[in-house]
Design a protein around this motif. Structure first.
Motif, mmCIF file in Angstrom:
data_model
loop_
_atom_site.group_PDB
_atom_site.id
_atom_site.type_symbol
_atom_site.label_atom_id
_atom_site.label_comp_id
_atom_site.label_asym_id
_atom_site.label_seq_id
_atom_site.Cartn_x
_atom_site.Cartn_y
_atom_site.Cartn_z
ATOM 1 N N GLY A 12 0.824 -1.206 0.000
ATOM 2 C CA GLY A 12 0.000 0.000 0.000
ATOM 3 C C GLY A 12 0.854 1.251 0.000
ATOM 4 O O GLY A 12 1.626 1.487 0.937
ATOM 5 N N GLY A 13 0.717 2.061 -1.046
ATOM 6 C CA GLY A 13 1.518 3.277 -1.180
ATOM 7 C C GLY A 13 0.767 4.532 -0.819
ATOM 8 O O GLY A 13 0.948 5.577 -1.455
ATOM 9 N N ILE A 65 7.767 -0.743 -1.579
ATOM 10 C CA ILE A 65 6.340 -0.443 -1.490
ATOM 11 C C ILE A 65 5.647 -1.071 -2.686
ATOM 12 O O ILE A 65 6.050 -0.853 -3.833
ATOM 13 N N GLU A 120 2.175 -1.211 -4.753
ATOM 14 C CA GLU A 120 0.953 -0.420 -4.945
ATOM 15 C C GLU A 120 0.266 -0.836 -6.236
ATOM 16 O O GLU A 120 0.879 -0.834 -7.303
ATOM 17 N N SER A 121 -1.019 -1.188 -6.122
ATOM 18 C CA SER A 121 -1.770 -1.638 -7.292
ATOM 19 C C SER A 121 -2.554 -0.518 -7.954
ATOM 20 O O SER A 121 -3.023 -0.657 -9.082
ATOM 21 N N ASN A 122 -2.701 0.596 -7.246
ATOM 22 C CA ASN A 122 -3.465 1.712 -7.785
ATOM 23 C C ASN A 122 -2.514 2.886 -7.992
ATOM 24 O O ASN A 122 -1.361 2.698 -8.335
ATOM 25 N N PHE A 164 -0.024 5.723 -6.872
ATOM 26 C CA PHE A 164 0.886 5.977 -5.764
ATOM 27 C C PHE A 164 0.457 7.238 -5.009
ATOM 28 O O PHE A 164 0.063 8.230 -5.603
ATOM 29 N N GLY A 202 -1.937 7.113 -2.530
ATOM 30 C CA GLY A 202 -3.142 6.763 -1.790
ATOM 31 C C GLY A 202 -4.278 7.750 -1.955
ATOM 32 O O GLY A 202 -4.240 8.666 -2.779
ATOM 33 N N ASP A 240 4.916 -2.019 -8.890
ATOM 34 C CA ASP A 240 3.546 -1.868 -9.370
ATOM 35 C C ASP A 240 2.849 -3.221 -9.407
ATOM 36 O O ASP A 240 3.393 -4.194 -9.936
ATOM 37 N N ARG A 289 -0.601 -5.846 -7.579
ATOM 38 C CA ARG A 289 -1.349 -6.224 -6.384
ATOM 39 C C ARG A 289 -0.558 -7.255 -5.589
ATOM 40 O O ARG A 289 -0.122 -8.274 -6.120
ATOM 41 N N SER A 299 -2.966 -0.982 3.120
ATOM 42 C CA SER A 299 -3.683 -1.025 1.840
ATOM 43 C C SER A 299 -4.888 -0.095 1.764
ATOM 44 O O SER A 299 -5.592 -0.066 0.757
#
Length: 470
Positions: A11-12, A32, A34-36, A38, A40, A111, A113, A138
């Motif tokens: 989770g970024g 880190i 992050e799937s979405n 950066f 948050g 990058d 999930r 997350s």
């Protein structure tokens, strides 16, 4: 055993970034995942864009009310597309700056999930990474409740509202929490007719009752429709309009809008991550259970931010991330402390709070007294046409354990009360300070004077000399 990283953060967002910047500063090797986007929700769909939007709305309100100050000004046009373009430009700049900053610090950005395989291994796509410690940060996402018809019509959340191009003539907001109230007032300032619906009997239901009464009068004076103690029965689209049917006082009411904004809370992003598979315990609502050190049920796995709660604030995520860094990088066992948590809602005026409310203090058998001072006592508030009050909550030893502020600058000013709580001070401390004049923060001085009136008898008060007693 050798690991790829000292710590892997899933989770970024704010919590993960706070841990990472602390850890790499202490020479730890950190990744880190992050799937979405950066940064948050705070950077991309929360604090930053919402406050940028509210800035435009508040400027519109200042122009609309400028005649009260002898200034004849008119708004020729509200261009929501330009407003949102500015908002998104600020977001993009912040995103790029944050991403570049962490890369320069030496944080590995991965990058994709992340899925936990065991207490040291995280799979991302076809690759697996190992870490001595794993931090779950997350975040959360908007709650979409099972309201009949809601998912069959177009509706907005805080993740999509900044893509709007046209100002809705009528905006229906589902939820009277902080997000709903901020956006509701903001759109009203821009010219929309706003209706806010919620099951709660008052706005600010968890705060002192003075707050809800004060702010409901503000919202009513601005012609914002508050449908409280109301249940949402159905949403449908008809003749190009969005109709929300509610039940209030046993009667069905149809609220017609051009847009619907759902702000009914947030839920943790803890599904499909492998948490339960490896034995990380969750509570019934899906939040990760942690101890006072933010450890999960697996000792080398920690969690912070919205996936933990209990406060979904950016500053709380920062605090939790820094605390975990102290625990696992500095190896200084540090328990989390929520006794001085501040929160602010950026309505106009702002509402801010720290520590205990009066009801909370009574339930904990701590309540000694309360002090309420109106802002009309301060010259700067009169000059700036500000309105509101400061309420201090004292324990049985007259130490400050809570405070509530309503003011145009409440979000900044509440931190003074937080310091007083942390240092276990009584209100006389505020009298000893020298305040710049004229400033609204001198409201604390008047609270101290009110305290003296209560605790000293008349003959004793005459003997006391303070620099700022007028």
């Amino acid at each position: 055993m050798t690991y790829d990283y000292d710590a892997i953060v899933i989770g970024g967002g704010t919590a993960g970034l706070a841990f990472a910047v602390s850890a790499v500063s202490l020479k730890a090797k950190v990744a880190i995942i992050e799937s979405n986007k950066f940064g948050g929700s705070c950077i991309n769909s929360g604090c930053i864009p919402s406050k940028a939007f509210l800035h435009s709305a508040h400027v519109a309100h200042q122009i609309a009310t400028a005649h009260e100050l002898g200034i004849d000004a008119r708004i020729e046009k509200i261009d929501l597309s330009t407003i949102m373009s500015r908002v998104n430009h600020i977001v993009d700049d912040d995103y790029e700056h944050t991403l570049e900053k962490y890369k320069k610090l030496g944080v590995s950005i991965i990058d994709g999930r992340g899925e936990l395989l065991d207490n040291h291994s995280v799979k991302v796509g076809d690759n697996t990474y190992t870490g001595e410690h794993i931090i779950i940060a997350s975040g959360s996402r908007p709650v979409i409740p099972p309201i009949k018809g809601l998912t069959d019509v177009p509706f907005l959340t805080n993740e999509t509202i900044f893509d709007m191009k046209q100002l809705p003539k009528n905006l229906t907001i589902l939820g009277a929490g902080s997000i709903g109230l901020e956006f509701g007032q903001g759109f009203e300032f821009l010219g929309s007719q706003v209706s806010i619906i919620d099951m709660v009997p008052t706005i600010f239901p968890k705060d002192d009752p003075e707050v809800s009464g004060f702010m409901e009068r503000i919202f009513s004076s601005e012609n914002i429709n508050l449908y409280l103690s109301s249940s949402i029965e159905e949403v449908k689209q008809q003749d190009g309009k969005l109709i929300t049917t509610i039940e209030k006082d046993g009667k069905k009411i149809d609220i017609i809008g051009d847009a619907i904004f759902a702000s009914l809370g947030r839920m943790p992003n803890t599904k499909n991550m492998g948490l339960e598979t490896i034995g990380v315990e969750l509570d019934p609502k899906g939040y990760i259970k942690t101890n006072a050190f933010l450890q999960t049920s697996i000792p080398n796995i920690y969690a912070c931010g919205d996936v933990v709660g209990p406060y979904k604030f950016t500053h709380m995520a920062n605090y939790q991330g820094f605390t975990i860094a102290k625990n696992i990088i500095l190896k200084e066992p540090t328990e989390i402390d929520y006794s001085e948590v501040t929160w602010s809602i950026y309505t106009k005026p702002e509402v801010a709070h720290v520590g205990y409310t009066e009801q909370m203090a009574k339930e904990a058998n701590l309540f000694g007294d309360s002090i309420v001072v109106n802002f009309e006592r301060t010259e700067r508030a009169v000059i700036d046409s500000d309105t509101g009050f400061l309420k201090l909550i004292l324990d049985k030893d007259n130490l400050i354990i809570g405070a509530t502020l309503i003011s145009e600058k409440a979000g900044d000013m509440i931190n003074t009360a937080a310091v007083a709580i942390k240092e276990r001070l009584d209100p006389t401390f505020f009298i000893t300070l020298i305040y710049s004049f004229p400033t609204e923060i001198s409201i604390y001085k008047y609270a101290g004077l009110e305290f003296l009136k209560k605790v000293y008898k008349e003959d004793q008060r005459k003997k006391i000399q303070y620099k700022f007693i007028e």
